[in-house]
Design a protein around this motif. Structure first.
Motif, PDB file in Angstrom:
ATOM      1  N   UNK A 224       0.816  -1.205   0.000  1.00 35.53           N
ATOM      2  CA  UNK A 224       0.000   0.000   0.000  1.00 35.53           C
ATOM      3  C   UNK A 224       0.852   1.257   0.000  1.00 35.53           C
ATOM      4  N   UNK A 225       2.009   1.190   0.649  1.00 32.26           N
ATOM      5  CA  UNK A 225       2.845   2.373   0.750  1.00 32.26           C
ATOM      6  C   UNK A 225       3.604   2.667  -0.538  1.00 32.26           C
ATOM      7  N   UNK A 226       3.926   1.640  -1.294  1.00 29.87           N
ATOM      8  CA  UNK A 226       4.680   1.863  -2.540  1.00 29.87           C
ATOM      9  C   UNK A 226       3.718   2.041  -3.698  1.00 29.87           C
ATOM     10  N   UNK A 227       3.753   3.200  -4.248  1.00 29.83           N
ATOM     11  CA  UNK A 227       2.929   3.512  -5.407  1.00 29.83           C
ATOM     12  C   UNK A 227       3.797   4.230  -6.412  1.00 29.83           C
ATOM     13  N   UNK A 228       3.434   4.084  -7.660  1.00 27.04           N
ATOM     14  CA  UNK A 228       4.202   4.800  -8.667  1.00 27.04           C
ATOM     15  C   UNK A 228       3.851   6.284  -8.633  1.00 27.04           C
ATOM     16  N   UNK A 229       2.581   6.581  -8.412  1.00 26.03           N
ATOM     17  CA  UNK A 229       2.165   7.972  -8.322  1.00 26.03           C
ATOM     18  C   UNK A 229       2.165   8.364  -6.851  1.00 26.03           C
TER      19      UNK A 229
ATOM     20  N   UNK B 225       9.592  17.655 -15.414  1.00 27.79           N
ATOM     21  CA  UNK B 225       8.578  16.705 -14.963  1.00 27.79           C
ATOM     22  C   UNK B 225       9.205  15.607 -14.105  1.00 27.79           C
ATOM     23  N   UNK B 226      10.344  15.068 -14.544  1.00 27.64           N
ATOM     24  CA  UNK B 226      11.028  14.021 -13.778  1.00 27.64           C
ATOM     25  C   UNK B 226      11.527  14.546 -12.445  1.00 27.64           C
ATOM     26  N   UNK B 227      12.047  15.765 -12.430  1.00 26.42           N
ATOM     27  CA  UNK B 227      12.553  16.325 -11.174  1.00 26.42           C
ATOM     28  C   UNK B 227      11.410  16.585 -10.181  1.00 26.42           C
ATOM     29  N   UNK B 228      10.245  16.993 -10.672  1.00 30.44           N
ATOM     30  CA  UNK B 228       9.093  17.192  -9.785  1.00 30.44           C
ATOM     31  C   UNK B 228       8.616  15.866  -9.192  1.00 30.44           C
ATOM     32  N   UNK B 229       8.629  14.812  -9.990  1.00 33.94           N
ATOM     33  CA  UNK B 229       8.241  13.493  -9.484  1.00 33.94           C
ATOM     34  C   UNK B 229       9.226  13.012  -8.426  1.00 33.94           C
ATOM     35  N   UNK B 230      10.523  13.232  -8.663  1.00 37.58           N
ATOM     36  CA  UNK B 230      11.533  12.863  -7.665  1.00 37.58           C
ATOM     37  C   UNK B 230      11.359  13.667  -6.377  1.00 37.58           C
ATOM     38  N   UNK B 231      11.008  14.929  -6.530  1.00 37.32           N
ATOM     39  CA  UNK B 231      10.780  15.774  -5.365  1.00 37.32           C
ATOM     40  C   UNK B 231       9.603  15.265  -4.534  1.00 37.32           C
ATOM     41  N   UNK B 232       8.534  14.834  -5.196  1.00 33.28           N
ATOM     42  CA  UNK B 232       7.371  14.300  -4.456  1.00 33.28           C
ATOM     43  C   UNK B 232       7.733  13.002  -3.761  1.00 33.28           C
TER      44      UNK B 232
ATOM     45  N   UNK C 136      10.687  12.291  -2.473  1.00 38.30           N
ATOM     46  CA  UNK C 136      11.472  12.678  -1.302  1.00 38.30           C
ATOM     47  C   UNK C 136      10.547  13.146  -0.182  1.00 38.30           C
ATOM     48  N   UNK C 137       9.545  13.961  -0.541  1.00 41.02           N
ATOM     49  CA  UNK C 137       8.609  14.434   0.480  1.00 41.02           C
ATOM     50  C   UNK C 137       7.774  13.290   1.052  1.00 41.02           C
ATOM     51  N   UNK C 138       7.444  12.317   0.219  1.00 41.65           N
ATOM     52  CA  UNK C 138       6.649  11.182   0.671  1.00 41.65           C
ATOM     53  C   UNK C 138       7.423  10.335   1.670  1.00 41.65           C
ATOM     54  N   UNK C 139       8.748  10.211   1.476  1.00 46.68           N
ATOM     55  CA  UNK C 139       9.574   9.438   2.401  1.00 46.68           C
ATOM     56  C   UNK C 139       9.654  10.089   3.766  1.00 46.68           C
TER      57      UNK C 139
END
Length: 162
Positions: A125-130, A149-156, A158-161
């Motif tokens: 449940x915790x691991x999602x692509x989005x 776009x890739x850098x924004x996804x990487x940033x999200x 990091x915040x999710x972790x």
């Protein structure tokens, strides 16, 4: 520290450092004066008041000061199944609280039981692509530059972790 008369407002203002209580709004001052001191001291010394065994299963929720309609009451949240233990030690808790403060602070204890269910999440449940919220995911998808776009996804991620 200088004193300065403010003629427009008709009160005296003090320049320089102010004490913390002077910076608080009036509503909060009233709450602290009414019950804040007793409740905060109770929270800070709850382990001493009830002991280590009961400290694990209960905590104080609110304190209501005495008035012409009722007596001073401390409401305590208790884990389901430990209500009987709290009921037997009610007199000891009242005695310790009153001796701690030096006068009769609490006259009545009320117990409210609660369930202590902890939700266990699986790693699937915790691991999602989005990892971003859908609202932001749509905005990220609208970005035309792939590098951004890739850098924004990487940033999200990091915040999710965190």
């Amino acid at each position: 520290m200088q004193f300065k008369n403010n003629t427009k407002r008709g009160n005296v203002t003090i320049q320089g450092l102010r004490s913390f209580k002077d910076t608080l709004p009036k509503n909060i001052k009233k709450i602290i004066n009414k019950k804040g001191h007793i409740y905060s001291e109770t929270l800070g010394n709850w382990r001493y008041i009830v002991g280590d065994d009961l400290f694990k299963v209960c905590y104080p929720k609110t304190f209501k000061n005495s008035n012409k309609f009722g007596v001073s009451t401390l409401m305590v949240m208790v884990k389901r199944g430990h209500e009987v233990d709290m009921e037997y030690s009610k007199k000891d808790i009242l005695d310790k609280m009153n001796s701690f403060f030096g006068y009769s602070v609490v006259e009545k204890l009320k117990f409210i039981s609660f369930d202590d269910e902890q939700k266990i999440f699986s790693k699937k449940d915790l691991r999602q692509e989005n990892v971003a919220i859908n609202k932001y995911q749509n905005k990220i998808n609208d970005v035309k530059n792939d590098k951004i776009k890739k850098s924004l996804i990487e940033l999200t991620k990091v915040f999710k972790e965190k």
